[in-house]
Design an enzyme around this catalytic site. Structure first.
Site, short mmCIF file in Angstrom:
data_model
loop_
_atom_site.label_atom_id
_atom_site.label_comp_id
_atom_site.label_asym_id
_atom_site.label_seq_id
_atom_site.Cartn_x
_atom_site.Cartn_y
_atom_site.Cartn_z
N LYS A 111 13.39 6.52 28.65
CA LYS A 111 14.46 5.87 29.42
C LYS A 111 15.18 6.89 30.30
CE LYS A 111 14.77 1.37 28.53
NZ LYS A 111 13.70 1.06 27.65
N LYS A 194 0.80 -0.05 28.83
CA LYS A 194 1.01 -1.31 28.11
C LYS A 194 1.57 -2.39 29.03
CE LYS A 194 5.77 -0.68 26.62
NZ LYS A 194 6.78 -1.14 25.71
N LYS A 197 7.74 -5.84 30.60
CA LYS A 197 8.55 -6.45 31.65
C LYS A 197 8.85 -5.45 32.75
CE LYS A 197 12.36 -9.11 31.89
NZ LYS A 197 11.84 -9.99 32.91
#
Ligand code: ADP
Ligand code: TRP
Length: 329
Positions: A111, A194, A197
């Protein structure tokens, strides 16, 4: 009887990664265990969703849970923020969560790399809140995808550390669970990584049949095998991973054999893959709108779920406070 806990963040529509990594397993377990499944709206606040759409996101995830087959008459389905006890438990557990350990978490480092402009304390303590989600119900099993493995390891560390610091055998150690097999990592259609979203490579439970066909036909592949037995490139291996999730074993064998014989036509594989994905998604999609429109049902499910989850959480919280020395006059 085992206790099972799992959650999905409320960032909008669920994709096939959520479904095959987590939701399908919740559904399979709901009849055989004491199950708590929730929508992690507190966790979703780490990325600052627009307050005007947060509630709609929660409603979407809830409707998709129910449309996919989660049954509120057997499982406790609730919204994380309806059980504020979890925030107190998280705060108490955070007293035994060294900052250095949190800073080394893979999801936190990821992040920071992607959103250097929003590195908040909630993001840092994300795994502590997740541990509280799990430990408040004394879970044994946690059905999640592969990307959550490290968070589960941290949950076990917190449980162990609490027991050993206070000299109790209070928390047991919950395990990430996929019916005795490896946790699932659903790939995207863009050749690497992967499905997610934020990756923008998702196939959604709300996608129309036409959307699914279009996305699958556009999936990245390669120029084809040139020698028998040649190892697959990542994009092609990803198509086979998806095929194994949705298609019959004989279909997978058929395309694997034609790949090995260098006779494969990726167009045929994609057509079959698209139809088999449609067969999974269409019946769920068709139920989503009806469930979403049934306000009274959604209200009843979340009110019942919140009540049961609060009861379970409050019991744990009272015992944890007692163990840590917080007593009433
Ligand atoms: P997202 O990654 O789309 O933001 P979440 O982080 O809320 O979704 O994930 C909810 C659940 O779905 C977790 O159990 C996670 O492991 C699972 N999951 C998400 N993406 C995948 C994927 N590509 N493969 C397997 N499981 C996944
Ligand atoms: N962190 C999980 C994810 O991003 C969602 C989640 C929050 C969760 N609390 C949980 C999953 C507790 C399982 C158990 O996917």
């Amino acid at each position: 009887m085992d206790t099972v806990v799992s959650g999905i963040r409320s960032t909008g529509q669920l994709h096939l990664g959520n479904y095959f990594g987590a939701l399908r397993n919740f559904i399979k377990m709901q009849h055989d265990a004491r199950c708590f499944f929730f929508i992690a709206d507190y966790h979703s606040l780490t990325t600052h969703p627009d307050p005007r759409i947060l509630h709609d996101n929660v409603r979407n995830v809830l409707a998709e849970y129910l449309a996919a087959g989660l049954d509120p008459s057997v499982a406790t389905i609730y919204v994380q923020s309806d059980v504020p006890q979890v925030a107190e438990l998280s705060m108490l557990l955070s007293m035994h969560a060294p900052v250095g350990e949190l800073e080394r978490t893979a999801s936190f480092k990821d992040k920071i790399r992607k959103h250097a402009d929003n590195v908040n304390a909630g993001l840092l303590t994300y795994p502590v809140l997740m541990a509280a989600d799990i430990l408040q119900h004394k879970a044994d099993k946690v059905p999640v995808g592969k990307d959550q493995e490290q968070h589960l390891e941290m949950t076990r560390v917190y449980a162990r550390r609490f027991n050993s610091f206070y000299g109790v055998e209070y928390f047991s150690e919950p395990a990430a669970y996929n019916f005795g097999t490896e946790l699932v990592k659903v790939p995207g259609l863009d050749g690497s990584g992967k499905m997610g979203k934020s990756e923008g490579n998702g196939l959604y439970l709300s996608d129309s049949d036409a959307d699914i066909r279009k996305k699958v036909m556009r999936a990245v592949s390669d120029s084809g095998p040139t020698a028998p037995g040649e190892p697959m490139s990542e994009p092609v291996a990803n198509l086979f991973t998806l095929l194994k999730l949705v298609s019959a074993p004989s279909t997978v064998e058929h395309f694997a054999a034609s790949y090995n014989a260098c006779e494969i036509r990726y167009g045929d594989l994609k057509k079959q893959l698209a139809e088999d994905i449609v067969a999974v998604v269409a019946p769920i999609r068709e139920r989503i709108e009806a469930v979403k429109a049934d306000e009274a049902f959604l209200r009843r499910v979340t009110a019942d779920g919140a009540e049961k989850a609060r009861e379970s959480s409050a019991k744990t919280l009272a015992q944890v406070r007692e163990i840590m020395g917080i007593r009433r006059f």
